[in-house]
Design a protein around this motif. Structure first.
Motif, PDB file in Angstrom:
ATOM      1  N   GLN A  60     -69.712  17.681  93.879  1.00  0.00           N
ATOM      2  CA  GLN A  60     -70.249  18.308  92.667  1.00  0.00           C
ATOM      3  C   GLN A  60     -69.596  17.734  91.411  1.00  0.00           C
ATOM      4  O   GLN A  60     -70.278  17.484  90.414  1.00  0.00           O
ATOM      5  CB  GLN A  60     -70.060  19.822  92.732  1.00  0.00           C
ATOM      6  N   LEU A  61     -68.288  17.506  91.468  1.00  0.00           N
ATOM      7  CA  LEU A  61     -67.595  16.927  90.323  1.00  0.00           C
ATOM      8  C   LEU A  61     -68.149  15.539  90.004  1.00  0.00           C
ATOM      9  O   LEU A  61     -68.390  15.209  88.840  1.00  0.00           O
ATOM     10  CB  LEU A  61     -66.086  16.848  90.601  1.00  0.00           C
ATOM     11  N   MET A 121     -67.351  19.602  99.152  1.00  0.00           N
ATOM     12  CA  MET A 121     -68.477  19.918  98.280  1.00  0.00           C
ATOM     13  C   MET A 121     -68.042  19.898  96.802  1.00  0.00           C
ATOM     14  O   MET A 121     -68.796  19.438  95.947  1.00  0.00           O
ATOM     15  CB  MET A 121     -69.040  21.292  98.652  1.00  0.00           C
ATOM     16  N   LYS A 122     -66.821  20.378  96.541  1.00  0.00           N
ATOM     17  CA  LYS A 122     -66.343  20.392  95.156  1.00  0.00           C
ATOM     18  C   LYS A 122     -66.210  18.968  94.606  1.00  0.00           C
ATOM     19  O   LYS A 122     -66.524  18.716  93.447  1.00  0.00           O
ATOM     20  CB  LYS A 122     -65.005  21.128  95.066  1.00  0.00           C
ATOM     21  N   ARG A 123     -65.723  18.056  95.451  1.00  0.00           N
ATOM     22  CA  ARG A 123     -65.585  16.661  95.015  1.00  0.00           C
ATOM     23  C   ARG A 123     -66.960  16.048  94.736  1.00  0.00           C
ATOM     24  O   ARG A 123     -67.144  15.317  93.765  1.00  0.00           O
ATOM     25  CB  ARG A 123     -64.848  15.839  96.073  1.00  0.00           C
ATOM     26  N   ARG A 165     -71.483  15.906  88.374  1.00  0.00           N
ATOM     27  CA  ARG A 165     -71.357  16.474  87.028  1.00  0.00           C
ATOM     28  C   ARG A 165     -70.871  15.416  86.042  1.00  0.00           C
ATOM     29  O   ARG A 165     -71.343  15.353  84.915  1.00  0.00           O
ATOM     30  CB  ARG A 165     -70.403  17.672  87.037  1.00  0.00           C
TER      31      ARG A 165
END
Length: 201
Positions: free
Chosen positions: A5-6, A1-3, A9
């Motif tokens: 979102q990055l 999920m962090k990847r 962004r």
């Protein structure tokens, strides 16, 4: 999920923020006094984003969400610029994408393992030439458009021989983009309904 979102962004939020900050300066440049009689200086935003078509999503949905989000920004702002009569003052926004894979840090991961991959690459100069061509035409020609480098150079700069851009001399790189792209407009294109400033609601 962090990847994920990055990626969103950087692609969508990053572009939105840059355009938001640049827009007052671009408007001032487009509407400012002409450098010589009868000339508008004009101002362009050129975004590296693709035309919107179904095959682009296949195998890279998370990436496609961000890139197509950038394309939506180009289409939407282009319509807003027209509606606000900014295009006639020389303000325009356009998307540009390669028709053939371009030599880059990203493609090095393939050519380092298999040098024959280079036969399907073009030099980055095709992209910079297309950007320059976009800056030279009137804003109305490019505003809100999602263009491919090769096709735009063929249409607007009259280039028909692209061999000088091949990384491997004499090679004919494989085109990765469709020859024809869908038209996204609808018959009711100009029906805005009730205009509302949602920021004031």
């Amino acid at each position: 999920m962090k990847r994920f979102q990055l990626m969103q962004r950087v692609n969508v939020e990053g572009l939105y923020g840059v355009v938001q900050e640049a827009l007052p300066h671009l408007k001032a440049r487009a509407g400012g006094s002409a450098e010589s009689a009868g000339e508008r200086r004009g101002a362009r935003s050129i975004v590296v984003c693709p035309p919107i078509y179904s095959r682009f999503f296949r195998g890279k949905t998370a990436y496609a969400i961000g890139k197509v989000g950038m394309s939506v920004l180009v289409k939407g702002l282009g319509m807003d610029f027209e509606r606000e009569r900014l295009v006639e003052q020389g303000l325009g926004i356009a998307g540009l994408w390669p028709a053939v894979a371009i030599e880059s840090a990203a493609t090095e991961q393939f050519t380092s393992k298999d040098p024959s991959y280079a036969k399907d690459l073009r030099k980055p100069t095709i992209f910079s030439d297309a950007v320059l061509a976009m800056l030279r035409v009137p804003a109305a020609v490019v505003n809100g458009q999602l263009e491919l480098d090769e096709d735009f150079l063929r249409k607007q700069a009259g280039i028909t021989d692209f061999s000088k851009y091949s990384v491997v001399p004499g090679a004919t790189p494989r085109r990765i983009m469709p020859a024809e792209l869908p038209d996204l407009t609808v018959k009711e294109q100009d029906d805005e309904g009730m205009r509302v400033d949602s920021s004031r609601l």
